[in-house]
Design a protein around this motif. Structure first.
Motif, PDB file in Angstrom:
ATOM      1  N   ASN A 176      -5.687 -28.243  45.240  1.00 38.86           N
ATOM      2  CA  ASN A 176      -6.435 -27.062  44.822  1.00 38.86           C
ATOM      3  C   ASN A 176      -7.720 -27.006  45.641  1.00 38.86           C
ATOM      4  OD1 ASN A 176      -7.812 -24.982  43.575  1.00 38.86           O
ATOM      5  ND2 ASN A 176      -7.270 -25.615  41.506  1.00 38.86           N
ATOM      6  N   TYR A 177      -7.775 -26.070  46.593  1.00 41.74           N
ATOM      7  CA  TYR A 177      -8.926 -25.985  47.485  1.00 41.74           C
ATOM      8  C   TYR A 177     -10.121 -25.292  46.836  1.00 41.74           C
ATOM      9  CZ  TYR A 177      -5.916 -27.528  51.290  1.00 41.74           C
ATOM     10  OH  TYR A 177      -5.074 -28.263  52.089  1.00 41.74           O
ATOM     11  N   TYR A 178      -9.952 -24.771  45.623  1.00 42.52           N
ATOM     12  CA  TYR A 178     -11.052 -24.120  44.916  1.00 42.52           C
ATOM     13  C   TYR A 178     -11.602 -24.979  43.781  1.00 42.52           C
ATOM     14  CZ  TYR A 178     -10.641 -19.552  47.193  1.00 42.52           C
ATOM     15  OH  TYR A 178     -10.659 -18.519  48.104  1.00 42.52           O
ATOM     16  N   TYR A 179     -11.138 -26.210  43.689  1.00 47.20           N
ATOM     17  CA  TYR A 179     -11.607 -27.079  42.608  1.00 47.20           C
ATOM     18  C   TYR A 179     -12.147 -28.384  43.193  1.00 47.20           C
ATOM     19  CZ  TYR A 179     -11.787 -29.453  38.114  1.00 47.20           C
ATOM     20  OH  TYR A 179     -12.224 -30.110  36.992  1.00 47.20           O
ATOM     21  N   PRO A 180     -13.314 -28.854  42.797  1.00 51.69           N
ATOM     22  CA  PRO A 180     -14.195 -28.292  41.746  1.00 51.69           C
ATOM     23  C   PRO A 180     -15.034 -27.114  42.208  1.00 51.69           C
ATOM     24  CG  PRO A 180     -15.184 -30.252  42.665  1.00 51.69           C
ATOM     25  CD  PRO A 180     -13.847 -30.100  43.343  1.00 51.69           C
ATOM     26  N   ALA A 181     -15.100 -26.850  43.540  1.00 48.85           N
ATOM     27  CA  ALA A 181     -15.859 -25.703  44.043  1.00 48.85           C
ATOM     28  C   ALA A 181     -15.128 -25.135  45.251  1.00 48.85           C
ATOM     29  CB  ALA A 181     -17.280 -26.119  44.424  1.00 48.85           C
ATOM     30  N   LYS A 182     -15.463 -23.881  45.611  1.00 43.61           N
ATOM     31  CA  LYS A 182     -14.809 -23.230  46.739  1.00 43.61           C
ATOM     32  C   LYS A 182     -15.289 -23.786  48.079  1.00 43.61           C
ATOM     33  CE  LYS A 182     -13.861 -18.786  44.516  1.00 43.61           C
ATOM     34  NZ  LYS A 182     -14.048 -17.324  44.619  1.00 43.61           N
ATOM     35  N   GLU A 183     -16.534 -24.221  48.160  1.00 42.57           N
ATOM     36  CA  GLU A 183     -17.068 -24.737  49.424  1.00 42.57           C
ATOM     37  C   GLU A 183     -16.338 -26.004  49.834  1.00 42.57           C
ATOM     38  OE1 GLU A 183     -21.236 -25.363  49.288  1.00 42.57           O
ATOM     39  OE2 GLU A 183     -21.732 -23.285  48.828  1.00 42.57           O
ATOM     40  N   LEU A 184     -16.123 -26.162  51.138  1.00 39.27           N
ATOM     41  CA  LEU A 184     -15.483 -27.372  51.631  1.00 39.27           C
ATOM     42  C   LEU A 184     -15.963 -27.680  53.041  1.00 39.27           C
ATOM     43  CD1 LEU A 184     -11.798 -26.852  52.757  1.00 39.27           C
ATOM     44  CD2 LEU A 184     -13.448 -25.008  52.625  1.00 39.27           C
ATOM     45  N   SER A 185     -15.857 -28.963  53.408  1.00 39.33           N
ATOM     46  CA  SER A 185     -16.295 -29.422  54.721  1.00 39.33           C
ATOM     47  C   SER A 185     -15.275 -29.054  55.777  1.00 39.33           C
ATOM     48  CB  SER A 185     -16.514 -30.936  54.709  1.00 39.33           C
ATOM     49  OG  SER A 185     -17.510 -31.292  53.773  1.00 39.33           O
TER      50      SER A 185
ATOM     51  N   GLN B 196     -17.627 -21.452  53.129  1.00 36.62           N
ATOM     52  CA  GLN B 196     -17.693 -20.992  51.745  1.00 36.62           C
ATOM     53  C   GLN B 196     -16.344 -21.083  51.042  1.00 36.62           C
ATOM     54  OE1 GLN B 196     -19.424 -17.075  51.644  1.00 36.62           O
ATOM     55  NE2 GLN B 196     -21.261 -17.702  52.749  1.00 36.62           N
ATOM     56  N   GLU B 197     -15.248 -20.877  51.771  1.00 33.96           N
ATOM     57  CA  GLU B 197     -13.911 -20.972  51.202  1.00 33.96           C
ATOM     58  C   GLU B 197     -12.977 -21.617  52.212  1.00 33.96           C
ATOM     59  OE1 GLU B 197     -12.320 -17.434  49.534  1.00 33.96           O
ATOM     60  OE2 GLU B 197     -14.163 -16.885  48.484  1.00 33.96           O
ATOM     61  N   TYR B 198     -11.818 -22.035  51.699  1.00 34.01           N
ATOM     62  CA  TYR B 198     -10.896 -22.808  52.532  1.00 34.01           C
ATOM     63  C   TYR B 198     -10.453 -22.041  53.772  1.00 34.01           C
ATOM     64  CZ  TYR B 198      -6.575 -25.022  54.040  1.00 34.01           C
ATOM     65  OH  TYR B 198      -5.583 -25.593  54.798  1.00 34.01           O
ATOM     66  N   PHE B 199      -9.961 -20.817  53.596  1.00 32.02           N
ATOM     67  CA  PHE B 199      -9.402 -20.109  54.742  1.00 32.02           C
ATOM     68  C   PHE B 199     -10.469 -19.551  55.668  1.00 32.02           C
ATOM     69  CE2 PHE B 199      -9.724 -17.205  51.215  1.00 32.02           C
ATOM     70  CZ  PHE B 199     -10.269 -16.070  51.770  1.00 32.02           C
ATOM     71  N   ASN B 200     -11.779 -19.645  55.281  1.00 29.70           N
ATOM     72  CA  ASN B 200     -12.868 -19.243  56.183  1.00 29.70           C
ATOM     73  C   ASN B 200     -13.141 -20.293  57.249  1.00 29.70           C
ATOM     74  OD1 ASN B 200     -14.700 -17.891  53.374  1.00 29.70           O
ATOM     75  ND2 ASN B 200     -13.199 -16.904  54.671  1.00 29.70           N
ATOM     76  N   ARG B 201     -12.600 -21.492  57.050  1.00 29.23           N
ATOM     77  CA  ARG B 201     -12.920 -22.588  57.960  1.00 29.23           C
ATOM     78  C   ARG B 201     -12.464 -22.301  59.386  1.00 29.23           C
ATOM     79  NH1 ARG B 201      -7.867 -23.867  56.293  1.00 29.23           N
ATOM     80  NH2 ARG B 201      -6.637 -25.348  57.536  1.00 29.23           N
TER      81      ARG B 201
END
Length: 364
Positions: free
Chosen positions: A245-254, A315-320
């Motif tokens: 789950n790429y939106y848990y616990p938050a939408k932001e990701l490295s 900010q979100e997974y697919f924005n990377r």
């Protein structure tokens, strides 16, 4: 209380059919006006000065009030037949039962519309309601319809006690016959209660498919993939699967980016310039996280370069993908400006070794 005979006394000089028609028309006009006043009053009371807030109550009352008007007209018609001696016991009995059924149905429709409308309105404000929207809708409607049918059967004079007893016995057979369906239903309840996924989350299945959770239904979960197609997964299968789950616990990701520079490079200067470019991208790109403390980590002496990782934040997974693309373009231009070399892969060929003649085993 005013007797029914007093209502008809002023019409005694007219034919019975005309009297009944005039009476029904007058009653309809009065009742329909009362219906309108009730809807207007409900709209004002529920709105509280906020336009649009009263829609749920008004829509819930509209059809049931119409049914109540029809039921009251049937009651009045029954009394009119009785006064003029036109109906007969059978017709009066049918009219009375129909009026009772309409009143019961009006209550069922009102409760159904009010509960479903309230659920739809407040589902966006509650994560639990949003995730379990379809399951709660189905459960509420089944409960209201079941109770309503029992009440209507009681109105018709049918004893509901044997029916309830029979349902208790038959439920075991139904549960065995519908075991896969019930397994999916309770798996859906488990997904909603445990919250490994929520409606709107971006997830990756064990099989590799990725997409947004569109709906958690009573039998299956719908996942909308980026190419705009839908994966429909049975709840029982999804509940037992390993997923990300790429939106848990938050939408932001490295967003890690691998880079390599020449062995002759000044690594301190490389790190400084790389961090400047990374911070600029995170602050200016619409999907970057401006306050993220980016960093550089050197990790490998490779065959033709010294490799390191730059950590960005999206900010979100697919924005990377877009963050990474903009960073690579900006870093390449800055390295060229500063004279920092990103080396090509180098392969050394030992031609002397390849052309040497070796003695064949067994030769003297």
């Amino acid at each position: 209380m005013l007797e029914i005979d007093n209502i008809f006394s002023f019409l005694n000089g007219l034919p019975p059919s005309v009297c009944i028609a005039l009476l029904l028309a007058t009653a309809f006009a009065i009742l329909w006006s009362l219906r309108y006043l009730i809807l207007v009053s409900a709209s004002k009371v529920m709105a509280g000065g906020q336009p649009g807030k009263s829609t749920i109550m008004v829509e819930a009352l509209r059809l049931p009030l119409t049914m109540v008007v029809v039921a009251l007209l049937l009651v009045l018609l029954q009394h009119a037949w009785d006064h003029f001696g036109l109906g007969g016991e059978r017709l009066e009995s049918i009219s009375a039962i129909t009026a009772q059924l309409l009143l019961t149905l009006a209550l069922i429709v009102f409760l159904d519309r009010l509960s479903i409308g309230s659920l739809d309105r407040y589902s966006d404000k509650s994560a639990l309601l949003k995730n379990s929207n379809s399951l709660i809708k189905g459960s509420i409607r089944i409960a209201i319809l079941g109770i309503g049918i029992l009440v209507m059967l009681g109105t018709l004079g049918i004893s509901v006690t044997p029916i309830i007893a029979s349902l208790g016995i038959a439920s075991l057979a139904v549960a065995l016959a519908l075991q896969p369906t019930l397994e999916n239903f309770f798996s859906g309840v488990q997904l909603i209660a445990d919250k490994p996924i929520r409606v709107g989350d971006f997830i990756e299945l064990e099989s590799g498919e990725q997409g947004f959770v569109e709906k958690i239904g009573w039998r299956s979960t719908w996942i909308k993939m980026l190419p705009n197609n839908i994966i429909i997964m049975p709840n029982s299968v999804l509940a037992q699967s390993k997923l990300i789950n790429y939106y848990y616990p938050a939408k932001e990701l490295s967003v890690p980016v691998e880079v390599g520079v020449h062995y002759d490079s000044d690594l301190e200067l490389v790190e400084q310039i790389t961090l400047e470019v990374a911070r600029h991208i995170l602050k200016t790109h619409k999907w970057g996280v401006p306050d993220y403390d980016t960093f550089v980590v050197y990790h490998t002496f490779d065959q033709s370069s010294i490799n390191f990782t730059v950590m960005l934040r999206a900010q979100e997974y697919f924005n990377r993908f877009f963050i990474k693309s903009e960073f690579i373009k900006a870093l390449h231009a800055r390295y060229r400006q500063e004279g920092i070399v990103i080396p090509y892969p180098i392969r050394a060929l030992n031609t002397q070794q390849e052309s040497a003649e070796f003695p064949v085993r067994g030769d003297d």
